[in-house]
Design a protein around this motif. Structure first.
Motif, short mmCIF file in Angstrom:
data_model
loop_
_atom_site.label_atom_id
_atom_site.label_comp_id
_atom_site.label_asym_id
_atom_site.label_seq_id
_atom_site.Cartn_x
_atom_site.Cartn_y
_atom_site.Cartn_z
N UNK A 163 78.12 49.10 39.45
CA UNK A 163 77.89 47.55 38.83
C UNK A 163 79.10 47.02 39.87
N UNK A 164 79.36 45.57 40.72
CA UNK A 164 80.32 45.10 41.12
C UNK A 164 80.54 43.75 40.06
N UNK A 165 81.67 44.18 39.30
CA UNK A 165 81.85 43.75 38.53
C UNK A 165 84.33 43.15 38.93
N UNK A 166 84.55 41.84 38.44
CA UNK A 166 85.34 41.34 38.22
C UNK A 166 86.45 42.54 37.05
N UNK A 167 88.12 42.15 38.14
CA UNK A 167 88.49 43.10 37.60
C UNK A 167 88.84 43.21 36.23
N UNK A 168 89.29 41.55 35.74
CA UNK A 168 89.38 41.02 34.47
C UNK A 168 88.24 41.79 33.34
N UNK A 169 86.95 41.61 34.19
CA UNK A 169 85.94 42.48 33.34
C UNK A 169 85.88 44.10 32.96
N UNK A 170 86.28 44.51 33.61
CA UNK A 170 86.72 46.31 34.01
C UNK A 170 87.78 46.12 32.52
N UNK A 171 88.88 45.07 32.98
CA UNK A 171 89.82 45.95 31.80
C UNK A 171 89.77 45.45 30.45
N UNK A 172 88.76 44.18 30.47
CA UNK A 172 88.28 43.59 28.93
C UNK A 172 86.84 44.97 28.44
N UNK A 173 86.33 45.84 29.39
CA UNK A 173 85.66 46.54 28.75
C UNK A 173 85.54 48.24 29.11
N UNK A 174 87.05 48.33 28.94
CA UNK A 174 87.97 49.53 29.51
C UNK A 174 87.56 50.19 29.02
N UNK A 175 88.06 50.41 27.24
CA UNK A 175 87.59 51.63 25.86
C UNK A 175 85.97 51.56 26.23
N UNK A 176 85.18 50.53 26.18
CA UNK A 176 83.53 51.12 25.85
C UNK A 176 82.55 51.81 27.44
N UNK A 177 83.11 51.35 28.41
CA UNK A 177 83.15 51.84 29.60
C UNK A 177 83.51 53.82 29.48
N UNK A 203 82.28 43.33 48.46
CA UNK A 203 82.45 43.47 47.46
C UNK A 203 83.44 42.36 47.46
N UNK A 204 83.70 41.93 46.61
CA UNK A 204 84.92 40.41 46.65
C UNK A 204 86.25 41.02 46.55
N UNK A 205 87.05 40.62 47.40
CA UNK A 205 88.67 40.61 46.53
C UNK A 205 88.55 40.13 44.85
N UNK A 206 89.79 41.46 44.22
CA UNK A 206 89.88 41.53 43.41
C UNK A 206 88.57 41.64 42.28
N UNK A 207 87.68 42.71 42.77
CA UNK A 207 86.57 42.70 42.08
C UNK A 207 86.78 44.77 42.53
#
Length: 375
Positions: A163-177, A203-207
């Motif tokens: 998956x290609x995710x923005x870093x903010x989405x990774x941080x928000x879903x961290x525990x679930x992932x 992959x775009x910058x900051x993703x």
């Protein structure tokens, strides 16, 4: 190999060995004999009932895949490189990702070594538990391994999702992932050009390039698009031209998000044009005395720089940042740790040194780098 060590004992000559060259670090260097053991490889035996596999020490990780599968077994976990020798992977606590899986060190059940007095020793969990715990991550300082016995697991298939995710989405879903997948890891891309270094799609910058692995039953065919389902050992390995000049530290899982955010912020402020991603993985705790995962779960943060350039200021700054989070070094990568830090970070540090002196009283397996840390 036994003869070479005994010859070194008689002459008082330092001796080290090397694996496949995956880790270009000072742990291999020696002013004495550098022994090539590449011919000492191959699977010796596989016991499906006990899940134990015995192999010669220089057997590459990739050679275990088909051999174990034919007996209904597999390695419990792997990283994305499978060219390392099994002895080197064990000796440096090489790892994959997943909070329920520890490093290769933890799978070692028994080993045969030639120690610094030329004695051949069979080290077992039942008879010599302390020596085994020290040997599991010994960086080659207790003796030269000739064969190893590992604990495998029943064979399994993996479903890989990229998956290609923005870093903010990774941080928000961290525990679930972390909770929902057998294996969760990612590369954070500081620039648009970062992904090309590892052979990834753009992959775009900051993703983040996110890897998600889920164990599935044999025959499962629920994948689509770029997702893959295959035998576990076929999924783990990733073909790319690796950058060996890497610093990697293990940080307590409780501090994981804060440590990642701090390193990302440092890179954005100080290295805005850096192409090298920040790699993030997760590893379970284990008992090996010198393992970075000794008695604690960790997040693993890895950084790199351009080979042939002077990026030591970046390494020093990152070392200080990671140390502020009690980061422990990966022994097969660049690091700037000190004996004082090791005493603080590894509860069995003094115990390891005592065993090292017992089994190599003349320091034949040391080199200047290791002597400064473990003499």
């Amino acid at each position: 190999m036994i003869g070479a060590v005994r010859s070194a004992v008689r002459s008082g000559t330092a001796i080290r060995t090397h694996g496949t060259g995956h880790s270009d670090t000072p742990i291999v260097e020696t002013a004495g004999t550098l022994l090539n053991t590449s011919a000492v490889k191959g699977i010796i035996s596989i016991d499906r009932d006990t899940c134990l596999v015995t192999a010669f020490a220089s057997t590459p990780i990739r050679d275990f895949g088909d051999a174990l599968w034919e007996h209904g077994l597999a390695l419990a976990n792997q990283g994305d490189i499978d060219t390392q020798t099994i002895a080197g992977a064990i000796a440096t606590a090489t790892h994959g990702s997943g909070l329920q899986f520890s490093s290769f060190s933890s799978t070692l059940e028994q080993a045969r070594i030639v120690d610094g007095m030329g004695a051949v020793l069979d080290v077992t969990r039942a008879d010599t538990p302390d020596l085994l715990a020290a040997l599991q991550t010994s960086i080659g300082m207790l003796g030269m391994m000739t064969r190893v016995t590992l604990k495998a697991v029943p064979a399994y298939y993996l479903h890989e999702q990229i998956r290609i995710l923005h870093v903010d989405e990774v941080l928000a879903k961290w525990d679930g992932l972390l909770a929902d997948h057998r294996h969760f890891s990612f590369f954070w891309m500081p620039t648009d050009a970062s992904s090309a270094l590892y052979g990834f799609p753009p992959v775009p910058k900051d993703h983040c390039f996110v890897k998600l692995y889920t164990e599935v039953p044999a025959g499962f065919d629920g994948h689509s698009g770029d997702d893959r389902v295959d035998r576990s050992y076929r999924i783990y390995a990733h073909e790319f031209e690796p950058n060996f000049y890497e610093l990697e530290y293990f940080i307590p899982i409780e501090a994981g998000k804060r440590a990642f955010a701090a390193q990302r912020q440092y890179m954005l402020e100080n290295l805005p044009e850096s192409r090298f991603p920040l790699e993030v993985r997760f590893v379970a705790e284990e008992d090996a005395w010198l393992s970075p995962n000794h008695r604690r779960k960790n997040i693993v943060l890895s950084i790199s720089g351009v080979p042939g350039t002077d990026y030591w200021p970046y390494l020093r700054d990152t070392d200080q940042l990671f140390d502020s989070f009690d980061g422990r070094p990966h022994w097969g990568k660049l690091h700037l740790t000190t004996p004082e830090r090791l005493m603080r970070l590894f509860p069995r540090y003094d115990d390891f040194k005592a065993l090292r002196r017992k089994h190599d009283p003349h320091g034949l397996f040391l080199n200047p780098h290791l002597h400064a840390l473990f003499a």
